[in-house]
Scaffold this active site. Structure first.
Site, short mmCIF file in Angstrom:
data_model
loop_
_atom_site.label_atom_id
_atom_site.label_comp_id
_atom_site.label_asym_id
_atom_site.label_seq_id
_atom_site.Cartn_x
_atom_site.Cartn_y
_atom_site.Cartn_z
N SER A 12 0.83 -1.22 0.00
CA SER A 12 0.00 0.00 0.00
C SER A 12 0.87 1.27 0.00
CB SER A 12 -0.97 0.00 1.18
OG SER A 12 -0.30 0.17 2.40
N MET A 89 10.77 -7.11 3.94
CA MET A 89 10.93 -7.78 5.23
C MET A 89 12.29 -8.47 5.39
SD MET A 89 8.18 -6.86 6.57
CE MET A 89 8.09 -7.84 8.07
N ARG A 90 13.33 -7.81 4.89
CA ARG A 90 14.67 -8.36 5.10
C ARG A 90 15.58 -7.28 5.66
NH1 ARG A 90 16.34 -12.87 2.61
NH2 ARG A 90 18.45 -12.09 2.49
N HIS A 108 8.63 3.00 9.04
CA HIS A 108 8.36 2.09 10.16
C HIS A 108 7.11 2.58 10.89
CE1 HIS A 108 9.18 -0.76 13.32
NE2 HIS A 108 8.96 0.20 14.20
N ASP A 144 15.92 -0.77 12.20
CA ASP A 144 15.18 0.49 12.29
C ASP A 144 15.95 1.54 13.10
OD1 ASP A 144 12.98 -0.66 10.90
OD2 ASP A 144 12.31 -1.59 12.75
N GLN A 172 -1.37 7.82 7.71
CA GLN A 172 -0.28 8.80 7.79
C GLN A 172 0.92 8.37 6.96
OE1 GLN A 172 -0.57 11.81 9.21
NE2 GLN A 172 -2.69 11.18 9.53
N GLU A 173 1.21 7.07 6.97
CA GLU A 173 2.34 6.56 6.17
C GLU A 173 2.16 6.95 4.71
OE1 GLU A 173 3.51 2.45 6.71
OE2 GLU A 173 2.54 2.36 8.66
C1 GRF Z 1 3.89 -0.69 6.79
O1 GRF Z 1 3.19 -0.64 8.01
C2 GRF Z 1 5.28 -0.15 6.96
O2 GRF Z 1 5.36 0.85 7.92
C3 GRF Z 1 6.05 -1.37 7.41
O3 GRF Z 1 5.49 -2.44 6.71
C4 GRF Z 1 4.15 -2.12 6.35
C5 GRF Z 1 4.06 -2.28 4.87
O4 GRF Z 1 2.75 -2.13 4.39
N1 GRF Z 1 7.46 -1.21 7.18
P1 GRF Z 1 2.47 -2.02 2.84
O5 GRF Z 1 3.05 -3.29 2.21
O6 GRF Z 1 3.15 -0.79 2.35
O7 GRF Z 1 0.99 -1.97 2.70
#
Ligand code: GRF
Length: 199
Positions: A12, A89-90, A108, A144, A172-173
């Site tokens: 997303s 995720m690495r 994060h 992180d 917010q992201e």
């Molecule tokens: C998000 O919450 C981001 O902060 C974290 O992993 C998640 C990824 O979500 N690092 P998406 O794949 O961008 O929807």
């Protein structure tokens, strides 16, 4: 600026970044969406948008060093100037980071340095904080732990679940990450030591 996005999952944040680039807010080119997971939904969206995608699976490499070396080689071949981690995720090795100095960023879902690592929203709820949020930071070889570029804050409400808090933070992201990348592409972000400057 040539931007490569690395994503392992639903993507997303990657979508929000692609939309911001398409609407002209990010003055750069998304040269590739790369995943370590062939089934990542992020790849489907990227393909629909006509963005070049690649998959590099860890299982095809002997160890982390070999994987990271291949990843660097591929990203260099593609001409990446900014590497954007969006749910990748690495953990990346120092060799990877050194190949793109001050050019690897991550988002994060917590206000770092609080709650690094996995399940940041759960950690925040369990701790009982009253605000949380998200952090865009430079990536170093720790978890992180790189210099903080920007943060956004949300309230933590008494009846929050991990999902409701995650959704509030995610909103917010999707605003913060494209904004930071736009600033990057405009050459506004620089780093001295651990201090990030924005012109
Ligand atoms: C998000 O919450 C981001 O902060 C974290 O992993 C998640 C990824 O979500 N690092 P998406 O794949 O961008 O929807």
């Amino acid at each position: 600026m040539k931007i490569a996005i690395l994503a392992s999952g639903r993507g997303s944040n990657m979508q929000a970044i692609v939309r911001a680039q398409q609407s002209g807010k990010i003055k750069g080119e998304i040269i590739c969406v790369l995943s370590d997971k062939p089934t990542a939904a992020a790849l489907d969206f990227a393909r629909e948008q006509g963005i070049h995608t690649e998959v590099l699976m860890a299982a095809d490499y002997e160890n982390r060093a070999a994987y990271d070396k291949a990843l660097v080689a591929r990203l260099k071949e593609l001409g990446a100037e900014l590497v954007v981690l969006a749910g990748f995720m690495r953990l990346l090795s120092a060799d990877f980071i050194d190949a793109f100095p001050e050019r690897v960023i991550n988002i994060h879902p917590a206000l770092l340095p609080a709650f690094p690592g996995l399940h940041a929203q759960r950690q925040a709820l369990e701790y009982g904080v009253k605000v949380s949020g998200c952090t865009v930071h430079f990536v170093d070889s720790g978890m992180d732990s790189g210099a903080i570029i920007a943060q956004a804050v949300v309230p933590v409400l008494p009846d929050d679940t991990e999902d409701s808090l995650a959704a509030r933070i995610l909103e917010q992201e999707h605003q913060l990450y494209p904004r930071v990348i736009a600033d990057f592409a405009d050459g506004k972000i620089s780093l001295k030591g651990r201090t990030v400057y924005k012109d």
